[in-house]
Write a protein that holds these residues in place. Sequence first.
Motif, PDB file in Angstrom:
ATOM      1  N   GLY A 358       0.815  -1.203   0.000  1.00 53.18           N
ATOM      2  CA  GLY A 358       0.000   0.000   0.000  1.00 53.18           C
ATOM      3  C   GLY A 358       0.847   1.251   0.000  1.00 53.18           C
ATOM      4  N   THR A 359       0.274   2.345  -0.465  1.00 48.06           N
ATOM      5  CA  THR A 359       0.995   3.614  -0.520  1.00 48.06           C
ATOM      6  C   THR A 359       0.069   4.758  -0.129  1.00 48.06           C
ATOM      7  N   LEU A 360       0.686   5.821   0.395  1.00 43.77           N
ATOM      8  CA  LEU A 360       0.045   7.108   0.637  1.00 43.77           C
ATOM      9  C   LEU A 360       0.890   8.173  -0.045  1.00 43.77           C
ATOM     10  N   SER A 361       0.249   9.084  -0.758  1.00 41.81           N
ATOM     11  CA  SER A 361       1.010  10.135  -1.436  1.00 41.81           C
ATOM     12  C   SER A 361       0.212  11.427  -1.461  1.00 41.81           C
ATOM     13  N   ASN A 362       0.824  12.455  -2.068  1.00 42.69           N
ATOM     14  CA  ASN A 362       0.204  13.781  -2.181  1.00 42.69           C
ATOM     15  C   ASN A 362       0.036  14.436  -0.806  1.00 42.69           C
TER      16      ASN A 362
END
Length: 719
Positions: A358-362
Amino acid sequence: MRINITLFAVLLLSNYSFSQQKDTINSSEKLSEVVVTGQLEPQSIKKSVFNVRVISKEDIKQLAANNLSDVLNQYLNISIRTSGSDGRSTVSMFGLDAQYFKILIDNIPLVSDTGMGTNVDLTQVNLDDVERIEIIEGSMGVTHGANAVSGILNIITKKGGGYRWQISATVQEETVGNEYALFDKGRHIQSAKIAHNFNEHWFVNIGGNRNDFAGFYDNKKGKDYGFNDGLRGYEWLPKDQLVGNAMLGYQKDNFRIFYKFDYYGENVHFYSPILIPQDNYPFPETYFTNDKRFLTNRFYHHLNSNGKLFSRLNYNISLSHQKQERDVEKFNYQIETKDEFANDRQTYQSKEVFYSTGTLSNFFNNPKVDFQLGYEITNENGFYDASAGTFKDDQQQAVDIRKRLENYDVFSVAEISLSDKFSIRPGLRYSIQSKFDNQYASSLGLRYLFKKGLEARASLGKSYRTPNFDELYTYFVDSNHNIQGNPDLVPESSTSYELSFKRACALGSGAQIANNLAVTYMDVDDRIDMVLTQVVPTQVYEYVNINKYKMWNISTTEQYTYKGFTAKIGAAVVGISRKLDLAALNLTSDDKFLYSLQLNSSVSYNIPKWNTLFAVYYKYNGEQQRFVAGTDTDGNAKFFLEGIRPYSWMDASVRKTFFKNQFEVTVGARNLFDITNVQSVRNAGGDSTGGAHAAGSTDLLLGYGRSYFLKLTYNLNFN
């Protein structure tokens, strides 16, 4: 060889000259392809810091490709190794085998016998449901973890569609060499798919595929041959493949979620050439054989959700469960009655994996700065039954092997636009390993956009490869062999560098030209190899972290498009240095660079008036050399220079649509040069010229000769 090198030089000069065009060329303004592999979010290929190569669904259609093996054979820096004895095909890149190259489906590594995403049998990857394939060469350890050393291949599947109902059905018939019959010779493929959009939010896809490869006889006589002269069976084993898939998806505003299920089943049939007589006195003797079936069943579940949190943060989370079992069914086959008896089936290998990424960005409200945090969790449980005959304990007793390998990774990537033209992308991954010391990977990517559409990219990457199941736990000892795994192996480490230039521009005439030039260097330390560790009283071979590997590559591709005509030509030179050791004899191989050349080209012409597309693909594989250990005529251990002779591969097809594109017919041929075996020559003393030092040659099985195919597809779309 001199002509080939001259052609490569001409390609490099043409790449440079196209980049220098001035007044008559304008930068192409058409939208770039959108890519997702290794990106913080889907974006145009032009904005990607990585040099991404895309195989479109149109390319797949033109090749009438049913699996990955059908399509990858035509691409630079990629080599396909096939085996008629077990029906498998694997990929190597830059001379590194399939353990260093990672294959993913929608960003999820595909389970294989020995790993996650590596050593994947290409014939087991069906392409019916594929939107496109994205390939990135070089180290991708930061975003994709262990074993993404030479590159990654990400298969993007179709999700939803523009119509309320989409129905398609395909039938494909193909010769195997010069062999074909409706049921017992050739290759027979059938597939069907139904996609339905319930409304603007919900969609479902359901599909299935059957691929019946009836084997390649060559000079063999098949399973019902009743003479004991060694000719019973097949040169390439028959196999049946069955694929089923389904996807359910929902999307609304910034929220998307889908669940995907895949089933893969395969039966590979082995027919023994040895006939065993039965005494039926006073009646004539009858015969039976000891035959086998190798059966594979794989189940794949993937749940993905992506969207926005707190109206700004982009998230993308995937959960996957995969399970693969490989069984062997041993049985006796009565030649005269064609009956089976004494059937015995058991599971000899299984792999079950729970995987999540999973990823989180911005994170920042700034279009010039983006930051991504990610995680990866792998829980891999492997099993080998004693009947596999490869795993034994210290008392040389066959034992079952059950091992669990886990890793828990975190990674971060930043993308910083210092200006409209210049972007940098640093990245770091830390991996907590259950079996090995904790590992890390790092990378730095740079992208600069020059005037007139010239794009420059540079990258530095450090990655690692973890030992596989065989390297860790093999213990095979009999009167002729002593081959041992090594549970104390440590992961290999690698460093790679890449510099690339790309340009797409339009001529005043309406033609378009695209150029791509890339230079890559790679260094692998602590490379695992099987080495001779003991000479007396018996020779003992063991997997050891002992060798080194270095590689440099320069490749270029040119594409010219005008109206319905497209021509591509490419060339790649790779130099490989392998340092090999025979530890017990204190003998080390030469580590000089050995070079090989690849050329490829394709030409296609679309005639809209006829709804017809003509396409031809060609690839030249130059001589490949390596040092291998062996013994001379006096029994002395030494290193030999082994070379695989050059060969060429060509495919061609014609595709035509009828009835407003509802009906599609593709006819064509694979392997037009009728390649079956390529000579592998071993020379003594490192003398690549052979001559008086020649130490013998063997034939390397590459194909079953020229084959022809006919593919019929019916598409029905309506609202």
